[in-house]
Design a protein around this motif. Structure first.
Motif, PDB file in Angstrom:
ATOM      1  N   PHE A 171       0.830  -1.200   0.000  1.00  9.90           N
ATOM      2  CA  PHE A 171       0.000   0.000   0.000  1.00  9.90           C
ATOM      3  C   PHE A 171       0.869   1.256   0.000  1.00  9.90           C
ATOM      4  O   PHE A 171       0.521   2.260  -0.636  1.00  9.90           O
ATOM      5  CB  PHE A 171      -0.943   0.009   1.205  1.00  9.90           C
ATOM      6  CG  PHE A 171      -2.267  -0.633   0.924  1.00  9.90           C
ATOM      7  CD1 PHE A 171      -3.209  -0.008   0.127  1.00  9.90           C
ATOM      8  CD2 PHE A 171      -2.583  -1.878   1.449  1.00  9.90           C
ATOM      9  CE1 PHE A 171      -4.435  -0.586  -0.148  1.00  9.90           C
ATOM     10  CE2 PHE A 171      -3.807  -2.481   1.183  1.00  9.90           C
ATOM     11  CZ  PHE A 171      -4.731  -1.837   0.384  1.00  9.90           C
ATOM     12  N   SER A 172       2.010   1.215   0.703  1.00  9.56           N
ATOM     13  CA  SER A 172       2.908   2.378   0.715  1.00  9.56           C
ATOM     14  C   SER A 172       3.463   2.641  -0.674  1.00  9.56           C
ATOM     15  O   SER A 172       3.553   3.791  -1.118  1.00  9.56           O
ATOM     16  CB  SER A 172       4.058   2.140   1.702  1.00  9.56           C
ATOM     17  OG  SER A 172       3.576   2.014   3.022  1.00  9.56           O
ATOM     18  N   ILE A 173       3.849   1.550  -1.376  1.00  5.36           N
ATOM     19  CA  ILE A 173       4.343   1.693  -2.746  1.00  5.36           C
ATOM     20  C   ILE A 173       3.263   2.298  -3.645  1.00  5.36           C
ATOM     21  O   ILE A 173       3.519   3.210  -4.430  1.00  5.36           O
ATOM     22  CB  ILE A 173       4.796   0.328  -3.294  1.00  5.36           C
ATOM     23  CG1 ILE A 173       6.045  -0.152  -2.564  1.00  5.36           C
ATOM     24  CG2 ILE A 173       5.064   0.406  -4.804  1.00  5.36           C
ATOM     25  CD1 ILE A 173       6.464  -1.562  -2.922  1.00  5.36           C
ATOM     26  N   PHE A 174       2.047   1.781  -3.502  1.00  5.38           N
ATOM     27  CA  PHE A 174       0.935   2.300  -4.303  1.00  5.38           C
ATOM     28  C   PHE A 174       0.702   3.780  -4.022  1.00  5.38           C
ATOM     29  O   PHE A 174       0.542   4.587  -4.951  1.00  5.38           O
ATOM     30  CB  PHE A 174      -0.332   1.485  -4.005  1.00  5.38           C
ATOM     31  CG  PHE A 174      -1.568   2.029  -4.649  1.00  5.38           C
ATOM     32  CD1 PHE A 174      -1.799   1.889  -6.006  1.00  5.38           C
ATOM     33  CD2 PHE A 174      -2.521   2.701  -3.886  1.00  5.38           C
ATOM     34  CE1 PHE A 174      -2.934   2.399  -6.596  1.00  5.38           C
ATOM     35  CE2 PHE A 174      -3.669   3.210  -4.466  1.00  5.38           C
ATOM     36  CZ  PHE A 174      -3.873   3.052  -5.829  1.00  5.38           C
ATOM     37  N   MET A 175       0.703   4.164  -2.731  1.00  7.72           N
ATOM     38  CA  MET A 175       0.446   5.563  -2.372  1.00  7.72           C
ATOM     39  C   MET A 175       1.580   6.473  -2.842  1.00  7.72           C
ATOM     40  O   MET A 175       1.344   7.613  -3.238  1.00  7.72           O
ATOM     41  CB  MET A 175       0.244   5.698  -0.859  1.00  7.72           C
ATOM     42  CG  MET A 175      -1.086   5.164  -0.359  1.00  7.72           C
ATOM     43  SD  MET A 175      -2.500   5.869  -1.249  1.00  7.72           S
ATOM     44  CE  MET A 175      -2.262   7.619  -1.007  1.00  7.72           C
ATOM     45  N   LEU A 176       2.820   5.980  -2.791  1.00  4.87           N
ATOM     46  CA  LEU A 176       3.936   6.792  -3.254  1.00  4.87           C
ATOM     47  C   LEU A 176       3.864   7.025  -4.762  1.00  4.87           C
ATOM     48  O   LEU A 176       4.180   8.117  -5.251  1.00  4.87           O
ATOM     49  CB  LEU A 176       5.257   6.129  -2.888  1.00  4.87           C
ATOM     50  CG  LEU A 176       5.700   6.337  -1.433  1.00  4.87           C
ATOM     51  CD1 LEU A 176       6.835   5.409  -1.073  1.00  4.87           C
ATOM     52  CD2 LEU A 176       6.099   7.778  -1.186  1.00  4.87           C
ATOM     53  N   LEU A 177       3.451   5.988  -5.497  1.00  2.73           N
ATOM     54  CA  LEU A 177       3.261   6.162  -6.937  1.00  2.73           C
ATOM     55  C   LEU A 177       2.145   7.166  -7.215  1.00  2.73           C
ATOM     56  O   LEU A 177       2.254   7.999  -8.125  1.00  2.73           O
ATOM     57  CB  LEU A 177       2.952   4.820  -7.593  1.00  2.73           C
ATOM     58  CG  LEU A 177       4.106   3.813  -7.658  1.00  2.73           C
ATOM     59  CD1 LEU A 177       3.619   2.474  -8.195  1.00  2.73           C
ATOM     60  CD2 LEU A 177       5.234   4.345  -8.526  1.00  2.73           C
TER      61      LEU A 177
END
Length: 382
Positions: A318-324
């Motif tokens: 989820f962190s990767i998704f939010m950073l993207l």
């Protein structure tokens, strides 16, 4: 294009790996996690710049304060980690958690903490603003230098991407809105766009020179909004000011009670307020979501190690998704701020219909004269 992709991937990996590592380095395993304290510590300002992946080690920055006996300049390392620094007859330290001046450099006088009358220290946010300015100016001067050396060639790779972005903003936002006034205000509007965009991207990178949450600081967004406010009103036309103080509405709405003028004046100040809050809230919200998702790893691990392991995978994804998403939001917010600034400036450039028609005819006549001159020169050369 391959090089740009590699740089992007390295940046993304450094962000993904760095965020959990940074939070872990700040956390002592023997103490309970305080999510609120950790979040605001990472989003706040400071007198030192955190070293990559080692946030307990800070790169010192200059502290410039005015105490009771005058100005004092020293490095922030002298007051880091609770140390007290004596400069002449005056002692300084960084106020603790229980102090009303928490996190600020204070003067110790007769056992009491006194806030300096002037504090113009080079904090992390100030240093990050300088870094952002250097990057933006460097990129734009690089592009200008290329066109000076190759006036009839189109740049490629990274420089081509910068020119494409500039052309997109100028054609789709500035020129389409301001028309004949576009060249007059383009330098300011393009500078604002690239400055905000670079600050947004630097805020997503945890390693130096990133890590400063500039556009998540309401003071920074307020200054940008004030600049747009000044440009809008200083260069406003007579018709713009007439519509504010004596709008074209029924007389009873502006005399004896100036209802509409008051509403128009109030509207002048709501525009920069909207610019300030929109940029600040969106960027601060994005950073907080990523930090909260990352903190879930440590919170669940403290409760149940098995649940913590499962939560780690979900939180990282989820962190990767939010950073993207935040990378996209970084562009969108810079674009929206520039677009709204352009609209506000264009509203202040309105002319009366007769004057506007006259100006349009003059423009058309000048254009026709230029075309005739070019045609004459071409015929003469042939």
């Amino acid at each position: 294009m391959t090089r740009i992709l590699k740089i992007f991937l390295i940046t993304v990996i450094s962000v993904f790996v760095g965020t959990p590592a940074t939070l872990a380095s700040d956390h002592n395993g023997d103490e309970a996690i305080n999510p609120k304290e950790l979040i605001f510590e990472h989003l706040g300002d400071g007198y030192g710049w955190e070293a990559p992946f080692q946030h307990h080690i800070r790169i010192p920055l200059p502290v410039i304060v005015k105490a009771s006996d005058g100005f004092h300049i020293f490095m922030s390392s002298k007051v880091a980690d609770g140390k007290i620094y004596k400069d002449g007859d005056v002692e300084f330290k960084i106020a603790g958690k229980d102090s009303p001046y928490k996190g600020k450099v204070v003067e110790i006088r007769n056992g009491e903490e006194i806030k300096p009358s002037i504090d113009i220290s080079i904090t992390k946010n100030v240093a990050a603003i300088f870094v952002s300015i250097i990057i933006v100016v460097g990129l734009l001067l690089w592009l200008a230098s290329y066109h000076r050396r190759h006036p009839y060639k189109t740049p490629r790779k990274g420089l081509g991407a910068i020119e494409a972005l500039m052309t997109f903003i100028y054609d789709s936002v500035v020129k389409s809105t301001l028309k004949d006034q576009a060249r007059r205000f383009a330098p300011y509007l393009l500078s604002v766009f690239f400055f905000i965009f670079v600050m947004n991207l630097l805020g997503l990178i945890v390693v130096f020179p990133g890590g400063a949450n500039l556009t998540g600081n309401i003071a920074v967004t307020l200054v940008l909004a004030i600049l747009t406010f000044l440009v809008t009103n200083i260069f406003g036309t007579k018709h713009y000011w007439k519509e504010i103080f004596w709008p074209d509405v029924p007389l009873w709405l502006k005399f004896p009670l100036p209802i509409m003028p008051l509403i128009e004046i109030f509207g002048m100040f709501t525009k920069p307020a909207a610019l300030t809050v929109r940029l600040f809230a969106n960027m601060m919200g994005g950073h907080m979501i990523v930090l909260v998702l990352t903190l879930l790893i440590f919170i669940f691990a403290a409760v149940n190690p098995v649940a913590g392991g499962a939560t780690t995978v979900v939180s990282v994804l989820f962190s990767i998704f939010m950073l993207l998403i935040d990378v996209l939001v970084s562009f969108i917010q810079a674009y929206v701020f520039t677009m709204l600034s352009t609209i506000f400036i264009s509203l202040a450039q309105e002319r009366e219909h007769k004057a506007e028609e006259k100006h349009q005819k003059e423009t058309e006549q000048q254009s026709a004269s230029s075309k005739s001159a070019v045609t004459a020169v071409t015929v003469a050369n042939n």
